[in-house]
Structure formats: structure tokens, C-alpha cells
Design an enzyme around this catalytic site. Structure first.
Site: not given
Ligand code: ZN
Length: 367
Positions: A93, A267, A305, A307, A310, A336
């Protein structure tokens, strides 16, 4: 092309586009979400962890990095990519937004913004030329023009004057930008909540000519309906063959609505900041891991999920870490939430490619 950044629209669904953004540090499929790496780090994440979520472009903050550790120091250490060991793309930015929200004793003149650092009170001057220079020292793939973020609410005359100043600064930013292959500069549309000012601003920027166009000064309290109305007023005034970036947005439902209206890049601090306060975005809605109802729950946070939080842990464990203030809670929940956002964007891209964006509904993303 020899200069700038490439952008190809691969498919369309209504106003929405599936695109490919080509930078010096790789190709990014759009629509895309950029995790925020304020101080040369996405808080609580390793670079490998960020990349594992699917993110291929980060946002870095000029204001923070110019104050600490300093742009010249980062340049001497090989640039921001090497400094933070992030081999993919970086958008920085301009510092304009944060100098307004964080710095003390700001004085805005035609030249730029004089301010005192929120860290040590030291005096600084940020101008369009200096902002672009700092972003070059950092090695940003995408540089943002220096602008004044118009506050909300504000009288129309003040919004118009602020937009006019930002357009003069946009012209100076563009002139100060050194063309390099794979690197580009985006202009920022301002104009508050006034559709005609937004259209004027877009026309001014298009006349100057940028590699991409951002829509700034939204999601600061005007409400989703107004945000969407401003996007609808702005997008038709922007070139169809250049990327569009909605700055600082947002909640999953805001992103879905903006993609439907033709925005390609986003963003927001929401997934990372929420991850550090025990909040999780899941396919069954937003959850607060501090809540006692998770204390004995052996099930995963989000069974669909992919990730690390999870696939490896229970809600009970994540609740325990959050309650105990453990660093791992921030790490797992940030991973996550960024994965949730990355999968939301991948779902949007797949829906555009398949021509079924209208019925797209990502679980937990809300209306
Ligand atoms: Zn997750």
C-alpha cells in the site's frame, strides 16, 4: 509485454471475471485474496504456512515498514521478498491510509503528509514521490499510488476536494514510478459515497494510465449496500482489460458481492486478526472458540477444511489453547481462516469458470 504486469481475462460470468495476473514473482489466479503482512510478516504464520493456504500474493504496509525496520535497510538486505522469505508476489500500500489512521500530528499539504511516528514520535514526510520510492526499495511487484483516504462521513465538498487532491497525487505517483518488467502501479479511485465523484475519479486515473485500478475509501462504515453501489458506479468506468482491486474488504459476503460486480483482488485483516482473537470462519458460520460449548467437543473445527487446525485437532483442543492464551491458538486459527478465505476464492473462480456464479453459495459465507 516488456513492461508492467500482465493481466488476462480467461472467463466471464456477468460482470465477474476469471483472470491471470502476471508479476515478476509469479502468476496469480483472480479473483484473489491477499493476506495482510503488515510488518514483513503475516502475523502468527510462517511464509510456508501462508503459501500452503493457497495465497500467492501478500499485502505489505509502507507506513509500518518505512518506520521499522526502514525501507533502505530492507533494500540493502535484498528487498522485502528475500527479507521475509516470501518468493511469491507482494503488493504494497502507499502508506496513505495508515498515516491517516495511526500517525500523530498529521499535516496535509499539496506536497504530501507531514507526521510523527506512532512508535517514537520522529518526524516524517510522505509524498507521492517518497511513497513510490519506498515501495521500489521494498521491491513491490505492485505499487499503489499515494492517496488521501477520504473519511466517512464527510460533506460532499470535502469528498470532492479530497478526491481532487488524490488525483493530483496519482499523477505524481505515476510520474515517479520506474517501469520494470513484471512490476506495475495501480491508481486508486476515491470520491467517498458519491457515484458521480467516483466516476470522475476513475476517468482521471484512466487518462493517466495505470497497470490496474483500486477502489479505495470504502468499507469504513458506509454499509454494504453503499459499498456495492459505489462498486457498481465505478467498475464500468474502468478498463475491462486491467485488474480491479477493492481495498480493505472484507467479510466473506462482501467479497462474494464484489466479485459478482467485477472486482478481482481483495485484502483484509479480518481472517488474520480474527484468528488471533479466537474467531473462526467455518462452513457452518463464524465461531468463537472461547465459547465454553466447545470445551468437550471432539469434532474438528470444520470437517470440510484441509488446514492443519482442522485435520489434526478437535474443537475442544482449540478451545483449550484459546482459553490458555497459547501461541499455537493464534497460529492454527490464522492458518484456518486464511485457508477458508483461499477456498472461498477458489470456489468463486470455479463458479465463474463453470458459468454458474449466480447460484454460487459458499458455506458459511452468508448472504
Ligand atoms: Zn481449517
Amino acid at each position: 509485454m516488456s513492461c508492467g504486469i500482465g493481466f488476462q481475462v480467461v472467463a466471464r460470468a456477468g460482470a465477474a471475471r476469471l483472470g491471470r495476473l502476471e508479476t515478476a514473482h509469479g502468476v496469480i489466479d483472480t479473483p484473489t485474496f491477499m493476506p495482510v503482512g503488515t510488518a514483513a510478516t503475516v502475523k502468527a504464520m510462517t511464509p510456508e504456512g501462508v503459501a500452503a493456504t493457497g495465497a500467492r500474493i501478500l499485502l505489505g504496509n509502507t507506513y509500518h515498514l518505512m518506520l521499522r525496520p526502514g525501507a533502505a535497510r530492507i533494500a540493502a538486505l535484498g528487498g522485502l521478498h528475500r527479507f521475509m522469505n516470501w518468493p511469491h508476489a507482494i503488493l504494497t500500500d502507499s502508506g496513505g491510509f495508515q498515516v491517516m489512521s495511526l500517525a500523530a500530528l498529521r499535516k496535509i499539504t499539496e506536497q504530501g503528509v507531514e507526521f510523527r511516528s506512532h512508535l517514537d514520535g520522529s518526524r516524517h514526510l510522505l509524498t507521492p514521490e517518497r511513497s513510490v520510492e519506498i515501495q521500489r526499495l521494498l521491491g513491490a511487484d505492485i505499487t499503489m499510488a499515494f492517496d488521501e483516504c477520504t473519511p466517512f462521513p464527510v460533506e460532499r465538498e470535502q469528498a470532492a476536494a479530497s478526491m481532487e487532491l488524490s488525483m493530483r497525487w496519482a499523477e505524481r505517483s505515476r510520474a515517479a514510478f520506474a517501469e520494470r518488467p513484471g512490476h506495475g502501479i495501480f491508481g486508486i479511485v476515491q470520491g467517498g459515497v458519491h457515484a458521480d465523484l467516483r466516476r470522475q475519479s476513475a476517468a482521471r486515473l484512466v487518462a493517466i494510465g495505470f497497470d490496474g485500478y483500486a477502489i479505495g475509501g470504502l468499507a469504513i462504515g458506509e454499509g454494504q449496500a453503499t459499498t456495492f453501489a459505489m462498486i457498481e458506479a465505478t467498475v464500468p468506468a474502468l478498463p475491462a482489460d486491467r485488474p480491479r482491486y477493492l481495498m480493505g474488504v472484507g467479510k466473506p459476503a462482501d467479497i462474494v458481492g464484489a466479485v459478482r460486480r467485477g472486482v478481482d483482488m481483495f485484502d483484509c485483516v479480518l481472517p488474520t486478526r480474527s484468528g488471533r482473537t479466537g474467531q473462526a470462519f467455518t462452513r457452518s458460520g463464524a465461531l468463537n472458540l472461547r465459547n465454553a460449548r466447545h470445551a468437550d467437543d471432539p469434532s474438528p473445527l470444520d470437517p470440510d477444511c484441509r488446514c492443519p487446525a482442522c485435520t489434526g485437532f478437535s474443537r475442544a483442543y482449540l478451545h483449550h489453547l484459546t482459553k490458555a492464551g497459547e501461541i499455537l491458538a493464534s497460529m492454527l486459527l490464522t492458518a484456518h481462516n486464511l485457508t477458508y478465505y483461499a477456498d472461498l476464492m477458489a470456489g468463486l473462480r470455479a463458479a465463474i469458470a463453470a458459468g454458474r456464479l449466480e447460484e454460487f453459495a459458499f458455506p458459511g459465507a452468508g448472504p
